[in-house]
Enzyme design. Sequence first.
Site, PDB file in Angstrom:
ATOM      1  N   HIS A  36      40.015  40.706  29.239  1.00  0.00           N
ATOM      2  CA  HIS A  36      38.618  41.304  28.770  1.00  0.00           C
ATOM      3  C   HIS A  36      37.910  40.538  28.064  1.00  0.00           C
ATOM      4  CE1 HIS A  36      35.336  43.888  28.443  1.00  0.00           C
ATOM      5  NE2 HIS A  36      35.738  45.037  28.361  1.00  0.00           N
ATOM      6  N   LYS A  79      31.650  49.239  54.191  1.00  0.00           N
ATOM      7  CA  LYS A  79      31.549  49.122  55.625  1.00  0.00           C
ATOM      8  C   LYS A  79      32.762  48.176  55.906  1.00  0.00           C
ATOM      9  CE  LYS A  79      26.654  49.028  56.007  1.00  0.00           C
ATOM     10  NZ  LYS A  79      25.337  47.952  56.557  1.00  0.00           N
ATOM     11  N   ARG A  94      33.475  43.224  37.011  1.00  0.00           N
ATOM     12  CA  ARG A  94      34.580  44.039  36.578  1.00  0.00           C
ATOM     13  C   ARG A  94      35.274  44.677  37.592  1.00  0.00           C
ATOM     14  NH1 ARG A  94      34.807  48.819  32.186  1.00  0.00           N
ATOM     15  NH2 ARG A  94      35.093  46.914  30.843  1.00  0.00           N
ATOM     16  N   ARG A 143      29.839  50.828  28.117  1.00  0.00           N
ATOM     17  CA  ARG A 143      29.604  50.058  26.862  1.00  0.00           C
ATOM     18  C   ARG A 143      29.447  48.469  27.666  1.00  0.00           C
ATOM     19  NH1 ARG A 143      31.732  53.713  24.643  1.00  0.00           N
ATOM     20  NH2 ARG A 143      33.055  53.733  26.428  1.00  0.00           N
ATOM     21  N   THR A 144      30.382  48.004  28.378  1.00  0.00           N
ATOM     22  CA  THR A 144      30.443  46.628  28.748  1.00  0.00           C
ATOM     23  C   THR A 144      29.186  46.394  29.621  1.00  0.00           C
ATOM     24  OG1 THR A 144      32.911  46.575  28.443  1.00  0.00           O
ATOM     25  CG2 THR A 144      31.854  44.793  29.978  1.00  0.00           C
TER      26      THR A 144
END
Length: 323
Positions: free
Chosen positions: A150, A101, A122, A72-73
């Site tokens: 959030h 890396k 996120r 969703r986000t």
Amino acid sequence: MGKKPARKKIAKKAASVNLNGKDLVSINQLDKAEILGIINEARKFEKLSPAKKLKILGGKVIATLFFEPSTRTKLSFQTAVQRLGGNVIGFDSIDSTSLKKGESFSDTIKIIDNYADAIVIRHPENGAAEKAAEIARIPVINAGDGWNEHPTQALTDIFTMQKEFGKIEGLTIGFLGDLLYGRTVRSLSQALLHFNPKKFYLISPQALKMENKIVDKLRGKVEVVELEKLDDCLAELDVLYVTRIQKERFKFESAYEQLKGSYSVGPEILKRAKKGIRIMHPLPRIGEIDPELDKYEQATYFRQAANGVFLREALMKMIVGGK
Ligand code: NCD
């Protein structure tokens, strides 16, 4: 290199809501006027024609950096940007990046700072969005950092409450589930303090109680009752906000196994709840809500997810699109 204006100062200017060029890493950066300003803008976006929307970002590039899974986000941010005529770059895991890396987080952000007009991030670590915001000159929006915050979900949730009830003030809200690791409840409960809530019930297994520092802050502004059983407060609730047990935050799988399935909400609760109760969930649900509930008007979670696009359109316009 231009300097980003200081974040805190804007939060004080309630009269004119101007978020242009600002970071959004914590819900606590926003005052009541700013939250209402964002929600009002989201309402407008619900009605705005696709052709008008398309002009808003004028080809700006937004980097969505997802170090953790998301449906969703991530997709609502990407949809919002594209509907506003912007472009999206980014990644869904570090596997396809130079982080794999061994490149540092800090170098990665410095590079993207020169490629994009804003970052949506996120990350599994608490504080990662704040760290990115310190490094980048472009605005950084927190799409969830560990079990910390959030903020854009909290705004989506408040927007949803306003639509469902026609008001945000005076609600009795039960937060059910993983209140320790659930970042959405941490942001949402604090944001609601601007709107004179009547009462908060924090309903969770002992092991998943909300952190004391947050509970203390809530208690300063609203009556808070901590419970283990939903039945003890169900009849009083205007909103039941259900959350998933955050399996990925547990050190030991065995601890998760013990707690999983410790609560589940289905249509039977409607018999004992207020008729107008709204059952919300940031989703994904992993068994906490029986799909049988979905057909009832009280089940709000899919409407809530849909609202996330308008809310993020509003945010994108206000932060990246200019005046
Ligand atoms: C939440 C999250 O990622 O914190 N989901 C979301 O953004 N809608 C809730 C969760 O994962 O349980």
